[in-house]
Each structure stands twice: as C-alpha cells, then as structure tokens.
Design a protein around this motif. Structure first.
Motif, PDB file in Angstrom:
ATOM      1  N   VAL A   1      12.261  -2.800  -8.015  1.00 39.57           N
ATOM      2  CA  VAL A   1      11.045  -3.427  -8.541  1.00 39.57           C
ATOM      3  C   VAL A   1       9.954  -2.357  -8.622  1.00 39.57           C
ATOM      4  N   ASP A   2       9.346  -2.214  -9.791  1.00 35.03           N
ATOM      5  CA  ASP A   2       8.304  -1.187  -9.924  1.00 35.03           C
ATOM      6  C   ASP A   2       7.511  -1.473 -11.197  1.00 35.03           C
ATOM      7  N   ILE A   3       6.361  -0.810 -11.316  1.00 32.37           N
ATOM      8  CA  ILE A   3       5.599  -0.955 -12.560  1.00 32.37           C
ATOM      9  C   ILE A   3       6.173  -0.068 -13.656  1.00 32.37           C
TER      10      ILE A   3
ATOM     11  N   MET B   1     -10.338   3.273   2.016  1.00 31.98           N
ATOM     12  CA  MET B   1      -9.526   2.257   1.318  1.00 31.98           C
ATOM     13  C   MET B   1      -8.078   2.331   1.775  1.00 31.98           C
ATOM     14  N   TYR B   2      -7.534   3.524   1.745  1.00 31.71           N
ATOM     15  CA  TYR B   2      -6.098   3.682   2.033  1.00 31.71           C
ATOM     16  C   TYR B   2      -5.776   3.394   3.499  1.00 31.71           C
ATOM     17  N   ASP B   3      -6.541   3.999   4.410  1.00 31.86           N
ATOM     18  CA  ASP B   3      -6.229   3.808   5.834  1.00 31.86           C
ATOM     19  C   ASP B   3      -6.408   2.350   6.251  1.00 31.86           C
TER      20      ASP B   3
ATOM     21  N   PRO C   1       5.569   6.407   7.778  1.00 29.50           N
ATOM     22  CA  PRO C   1       5.837   7.829   7.519  1.00 29.50           C
ATOM     23  C   PRO C   1       4.615   8.708   7.780  1.00 29.50           C
ATOM     24  N   GLY C   2       4.902   9.946   8.129  1.00 25.28           N
ATOM     25  CA  GLY C   2       3.866  10.986   8.146  1.00 25.28           C
ATOM     26  C   GLY C   2       3.745  11.522   6.729  1.00 25.28           C
ATOM     27  N   ILE C   3       3.578  12.814   6.590  1.00 23.50           N
ATOM     28  CA  ILE C   3       3.405  13.364   5.239  1.00 23.50           C
ATOM     29  C   ILE C   3       4.773  13.689   4.635  1.00 23.50           C
ATOM     30  N   ILE C   4       5.065  13.002   3.545  1.00 22.53           N
ATOM     31  CA  ILE C   4       6.380  13.082   2.918  1.00 22.53           C
ATOM     32  C   ILE C   4       6.241  13.705   1.533  1.00 22.53           C
ATOM     33  N   GLU C   5       7.161  14.567   1.200  1.00 25.50           N
ATOM     34  CA  GLU C   5       7.107  15.259  -0.096  1.00 25.50           C
ATOM     35  C   GLU C   5       7.489  14.318  -1.229  1.00 25.50           C
ATOM     36  N   THR C   6       6.480  13.779  -1.877  1.00 24.41           N
ATOM     37  CA  THR C   6       6.680  12.951  -3.076  1.00 24.41           C
ATOM     38  C   THR C   6       5.503  13.262  -3.998  1.00 24.41           C
ATOM     39  N   THR C   7       5.461  12.592  -5.133  1.00 22.97           N
ATOM     40  CA  THR C   7       4.305  12.816  -6.021  1.00 22.97           C
ATOM     41  C   THR C   7       3.197  11.811  -5.720  1.00 22.97           C
TER      42      THR C   7
ATOM     43  N   SER D   1      -6.032  -0.200   4.323  1.00 23.71           N
ATOM     44  CA  SER D   1      -4.924  -0.987   3.742  1.00 23.71           C
ATOM     45  C   SER D   1      -3.657  -0.812   4.563  1.00 23.71           C
ATOM     46  N   LYS D   2      -3.412   0.396   5.029  1.00 23.06           N
ATOM     47  CA  LYS D   2      -2.178   0.631   5.794  1.00 23.06           C
ATOM     48  C   LYS D   2      -2.301   0.071   7.225  1.00 23.06           C
ATOM     49  N   GLY D   3      -3.523   0.025   7.748  1.00 28.92           N
ATOM     50  CA  GLY D   3      -3.729  -0.658   9.027  1.00 28.92           C
ATOM     51  C   GLY D   3      -3.399  -2.138   8.874  1.00 28.92           C
TER      52      GLY D   3
ATOM     53  N   THR E   1       7.691  -5.018 -12.485  1.00 30.78           N
ATOM     54  CA  THR E   1       6.803  -5.964 -11.787  1.00 30.78           C
ATOM     55  C   THR E   1       5.610  -5.233 -11.184  1.00 30.78           C
ATOM     56  N   ASP E   2       4.459  -5.839 -11.304  1.00 31.62           N
ATOM     57  CA  ASP E   2       3.283  -5.329 -10.603  1.00 31.62           C
ATOM     58  C   ASP E   2       3.154  -6.150  -9.317  1.00 31.62           C
ATOM     59  N   VAL E   3       3.328  -5.504  -8.172  1.00 36.29           N
ATOM     60  CA  VAL E   3       3.343  -6.263  -6.913  1.00 36.29           C
ATOM     61  C   VAL E   3       1.995  -6.889  -6.572  1.00 36.29           C
TER      62      VAL E   3
ATOM     63  N   ASN F   1       9.255  -3.811   1.180  1.00 36.64           N
ATOM     64  CA  ASN F   1       7.940  -3.800   0.522  1.00 36.64           C
ATOM     65  C   ASN F   1       7.352  -2.401   0.675  1.00 36.64           C
ATOM     66  N   ASN F   2       7.560  -1.603  -0.345  1.00 35.34           N
ATOM     67  CA  ASN F   2       7.240  -0.182  -0.236  1.00 35.34           C
ATOM     68  C   ASN F   2       6.204   0.299  -1.258  1.00 35.34           C
ATOM     69  N   ALA F   3       6.007  -0.443  -2.351  1.00 36.94           N
ATOM     70  CA  ALA F   3       5.081   0.020  -3.394  1.00 36.94           C
ATOM     71  C   ALA F   3       3.692   0.221  -2.804  1.00 36.94           C
TER      72      ALA F   3
ATOM     73  N   THR G   1      11.151   3.143  -7.851  1.00 36.90           N
ATOM     74  CA  THR G   1      11.410   4.098  -8.932  1.00 36.90           C
ATOM     75  C   THR G   1      11.298   5.549  -8.496  1.00 36.90           C
ATOM     76  N   SER G   2      10.387   5.827  -7.582  1.00 37.84           N
ATOM     77  CA  SER G   2      10.208   7.245  -7.230  1.00 37.84           C
ATOM     78  C   SER G   2      10.030   7.427  -5.730  1.00 37.84           C
ATOM     79  N   GLY G   3      10.044   8.685  -5.335  1.00 38.67           N
ATOM     80  CA  GLY G   3       9.711   9.056  -3.958  1.00 38.67           C
ATOM     81  C   GLY G   3      10.571   8.404  -2.897  1.00 38.67           C
ATOM     82  N   ILE G   4       9.903   7.888  -1.870  1.00 39.83           N
ATOM     83  CA  ILE G   4      10.590   7.281  -0.722  1.00 39.83           C
ATOM     84  C   ILE G   4      11.447   6.101  -1.180  1.00 39.83           C
ATOM     85  N   GLY G   5      10.863   5.244  -2.006  1.00 46.77           N
ATOM     86  CA  GLY G   5      11.561   4.032  -2.438  1.00 46.77           C
ATOM     87  C   GLY G   5      12.831   4.334  -3.204  1.00 46.77           C
TER      88      GLY G   5
HETATM   89  P1  NAD Z   1       5.468   7.414  -5.000  1.00 43.32           P
HETATM   90  O1  NAD Z   1       4.223   7.413  -5.791  1.00 43.32           O
HETATM   91  O2  NAD Z   1       6.568   8.324  -5.372  1.00 43.32           O
HETATM   92  O3  NAD Z   1       6.072   5.925  -4.950  1.00 43.32           O
HETATM   93  C1  NAD Z   1       5.309   4.781  -5.073  1.00 43.32           C
HETATM   94  C2  NAD Z   1       6.012   3.855  -6.059  1.00 43.32           C
HETATM   95  O4  NAD Z   1       5.277   2.627  -6.111  1.00 43.32           O
HETATM   96  C3  NAD Z   1       6.047   4.427  -7.475  1.00 43.32           C
HETATM   97  O5  NAD Z   1       7.357   4.332  -8.012  1.00 43.32           O
HETATM   98  C4  NAD Z   1       5.046   3.564  -8.236  1.00 43.32           C
HETATM   99  O6  NAD Z   1       5.343   3.432  -9.611  1.00 43.32           O
HETATM  100  C5  NAD Z   1       5.167   2.245  -7.484  1.00 43.32           C
HETATM  101  N1  NAD Z   1       4.000   1.385  -7.652  1.00 43.32           N
HETATM  102  C6  NAD Z   1       2.683   1.734  -7.621  1.00 43.32           C
HETATM  103  N2  NAD Z   1       1.917   0.678  -7.871  1.00 43.32           N
HETATM  104  C7  NAD Z   1       2.758  -0.380  -8.057  1.00 43.32           C
HETATM  105  C8  NAD Z   1       2.561  -1.747  -8.354  1.00 43.32           C
HETATM  106  N3  NAD Z   1       1.337  -2.246  -8.531  1.00 43.32           N
HETATM  107  N4  NAD Z   1       3.641  -2.545  -8.468  1.00 43.32           N
HETATM  108  C9  NAD Z   1       4.897  -2.045  -8.330  1.00 43.32           C
HETATM  109  N5  NAD Z   1       5.149  -0.760  -8.051  1.00 43.32           N
HETATM  110  C10 NAD Z   1       4.080   0.067  -7.932  1.00 43.32           C
HETATM  111  O7  NAD Z   1       5.007   7.681  -3.507  1.00 43.32           O
HETATM  112  P2  NAD Z   1       5.776   7.550  -2.110  1.00 43.32           P
HETATM  113  O8  NAD Z   1       5.275   8.652  -1.304  1.00 43.32           O
HETATM  114  O9  NAD Z   1       7.222   7.367  -2.296  1.00 43.32           O
HETATM  115  O10 NAD Z   1       5.112   6.198  -1.558  1.00 43.32           O
HETATM  116  C11 NAD Z   1       5.857   5.066  -1.181  1.00 43.32           C
HETATM  117  C12 NAD Z   1       5.153   4.367  -0.057  1.00 43.32           C
HETATM  118  O11 NAD Z   1       5.083   5.261   1.055  1.00 43.32           O
HETATM  119  C13 NAD Z   1       3.705   3.948  -0.334  1.00 43.32           C
HETATM  120  O12 NAD Z   1       3.486   2.652   0.187  1.00 43.32           O
HETATM  121  C14 NAD Z   1       2.874   4.952   0.430  1.00 43.32           C
HETATM  122  O13 NAD Z   1       1.644   4.417   0.848  1.00 43.32           O
HETATM  123  C15 NAD Z   1       3.783   5.231   1.601  1.00 43.32           C
HETATM  124  N6  NAD Z   1       3.530   6.499   2.305  1.00 43.32           N
HETATM  125  C16 NAD Z   1       3.684   7.675   1.667  1.00 43.32           C
HETATM  126  C17 NAD Z   1       3.454   8.856   2.382  1.00 43.32           C
HETATM  127  C18 NAD Z   1       3.605  10.225   1.754  1.00 43.32           C
HETATM  128  O14 NAD Z   1       3.169  11.213   2.375  1.00 43.32           O
HETATM  129  N7  NAD Z   1       4.224  10.349   0.590  1.00 43.32           N
HETATM  130  C19 NAD Z   1       3.067   8.791   3.723  1.00 43.32           C
HETATM  131  C20 NAD Z   1       2.940   7.546   4.323  1.00 43.32           C
HETATM  132  C21 NAD Z   1       3.180   6.394   3.609  1.00 43.32           C
END
Ligand code: NAD
Length: 245
Positions: free
Chosen positions: A25-27, A148-150, A179-185, A152-154, A56-58, A82-84, A5-9
């Motif tokens: 697929v998204d919440i 928690m985050y690091d 990804p490194g630091i990406i402009e999303t919310t 999980s990503k490991g 869907t809640d993944v 698998n990006n959520a 729904t948002s950002g990278i996905g």
């Molecule tokens: P984002 O918040 O814009 O996107 C995340 C999406 O996942 C949202 O649309 C959200 O609604 C959805 N989501 C959250 N929980 C969910 C659930 N339980 N079930 C289904 N969908 C769910 O942020 P983003 O930056 O686009 O993040 C996407 C992925 O990139 C994430 O896995 C994040 O860890 C990873 N990432 C982001 C960055 C960054 O700097 N933005 C860097 C490295 C990795």
C-alpha cells in the motif's frame, strides 16, 4: 504493508513476501523517479511470492479501510504493518498549520486507521493477528526543528501501547519498531507539499542546524547508519510463531 514502495517498507514487504501474500500500500508504485527499479509487488512475485499493489493515501481512513477489505481476497489481514510516514522540518515558530496537519494526518491518523481497520478485520474473522507500527528514535528523542515529526512519532509509540493493551485479550499483538537513522531517501521531499504550502513551509530554515550535513556516525556506537535489511527481521519476529507471548 503501508509505505511498502521504498526504503524500510520495501525490504520488510519483500521479507514478508517470502512467508505469505502481501498487499503493498503506498501513494506511488514506483520506488524510483527513473522507473528503473521494479515495484515491490513485482519483486515479490519474481521471487515466487504473491503480492498486489493498491494505491492508497493512508491519511484517508476510508481508503485504508478499503485496503483491509480487499485483503479478504487473501483470507484477511494476518499482519498489518503501518509504516508509511513523512518527514518535515521547520522551527516551531514558523511551522505552518497545514504542514502540521499533513504530518499528523499521515504519520498518526494513518497508523491509527491501519490499526483500527486491521483489528476490526481480525475480530470479525475471530482470528489472532499482529500489528507492527513504524515509530522512530524520534518517538523519544527530541531534536531542533522536529516538532511536527517528533511529536507524530511520539504519538505512534503511545498509540501502539494503547492498542496493545486493548487488543491483547483478543490475541492481537501490537508492537512498534523504532528505527534510528536508516539509509533511505526519507525526507527527500514531496514537491506537491512544497507547492501547496508556499512560504510558510521551510525545509532548511537558516536558523536551524543543517541536519543533513551534521556528522551523525560518531554518535552511533556501530559507527554507521542502519539499513532496511538490518531492520526487517524486527518486523517479522513479533508476527511469527517465534514471538515471546
Ligand atoms: P521512504 O520515504 O523510503 O518510505 C516511506 C514510504 O511511505 C514511501 O514509499 C512513500 O511513498 C510512502 N508514503 C508517504 N506518504 C504516504 C501516504 N500518505 N500514504 C501512503 N504511503 C505514503 O522512507 P523510510 O525511511 O523507509 O520510512 C519508512 C518509515 O520509517 C516512516 O514511517 C519513517 O518515519 C520511519 N523512520 C525512518 C527513519 C530513517 O532514518 N529512514 C528513521 C526512523 C523512522
């Protein structure tokens, strides 16, 4: 495409939409709180693509399995992304068990469930396929407040490696984009989460550096943060005929 729904996905789904049918697929369906932006599946359809949204809640493996089942309508899952993911920050000593479980349920079990469901579908149909997981620079780079985050990503990175090893013999490729630091919310917060966890959860612990305020650009050789557009191609490449076998 989870987290589409948002950002990278959203950008990755849009780009895949130029090549084939996409299930987003998204919440949540709306990318913005103000309802001003079109949902991703509408964006794809407006561009003459074929797309569908399934809420869907993944973190629920049964629901993830149901999404893959629904993809049969499109001929089965050729590519699973698998990006959520969610981001939570707290010092190790103050991390609440529920916070830890939530991050792992979404970031790790969600990816695991997506890999498993997609692989089962590909095997059942005796078709090759591609799975791409979103890992992170945090898969290998430790930061204060990121236990928690690091972690999980490991786990996502190692899960990807194991899945790649197991599934290669069936012509199912499994890769991760980190990804490194990406402009999303990303990390802007999940109100339900705050409410559920109460005092044990700390978003800005006074003992932690203010990660949002720190100067990050000087650490990045290009002098700027990345964008979803920078990244999208790295999801398409391993899923395409251009891939390196
Ligand atoms: P984002 O918040 O814009 O996107 C995340 C999406 O996942 C949202 O649309 C959200 O609604 C959805 N989501 C959250 N929980 C969910 C659930 N339980 N079930 C289904 N969908 C769910 O942020 P983003 O930056 O686009 O993040 C996407 C992925 O990139 C994430 O896995 C994040 O860890 C990873 N990432 C982001 C960055 C960054 O700097 N933005 C860097 C490295 C990795």
């Amino acid at each position: 495409m989870t987290g589409g729904t948002s950002g990278i996905g959203r950008e990755v789904a849009r780009r895949f939409g130029e090549a084939g049918a996409v299930i987003v697929v998204d919440i949540r369906e709306q990318p913005e709180e103000d309802d001003e932006s079109a949902p991703t599946h509408e964006l794809i359809e407006d561009n003459d693509g074929r797309a569908e949204f399934i809420e869907t809640d993944v973190s629920d493996p049964t629901d993830v399995g149901a999404v893959v089942e629904a993809a049969r309508e499109f001929g089965g899952v050729g590519v699973m992304v698998n990006n959520a993911g969610i981001y939570r920050e707290a010092s190790l000593i103050e991390t609440d068990d529920d916070a830890f479980d939530q991050v792992f349920a979404i970031n790790v079990r969600g990816v695991f469930a997506g890999c498993r469901a997609a692989a089962r579908d590909m095997l059942e149909r005796e078709e090759p396929g591609s799975i791409v997981n979103t890992a992170s620079i945090s898969s290998e780079y430790a930061q204060v407040g990121h236990s928690m985050y690091d972690a999980s990503k490991g786990a996502v990175m190692m899960l990807t490696r194991v899945a790649a090893l197991e599934l290669a013999r069936y012509d199912i490729r499994v890769n991760a984009v980190a990804p490194g630091i990406i402009e999303t919310t990303f990390g802007d917060g999940n109100p339900d989460f705050d409410r559920e966890l109460g005092d044990g959860f700390i978003l800005n612990d006074a003992d932690l550096p203010d990660l949002n305020a720190r100067e990050i650009d000087p650490e990045i050789p290009m002098g700027r943060t990345g964008t979803p557009d920078d990244l999208a191609g790295s999801y398409l490449f391993p899923s395409s005929d251009e891939r390196l076998d």
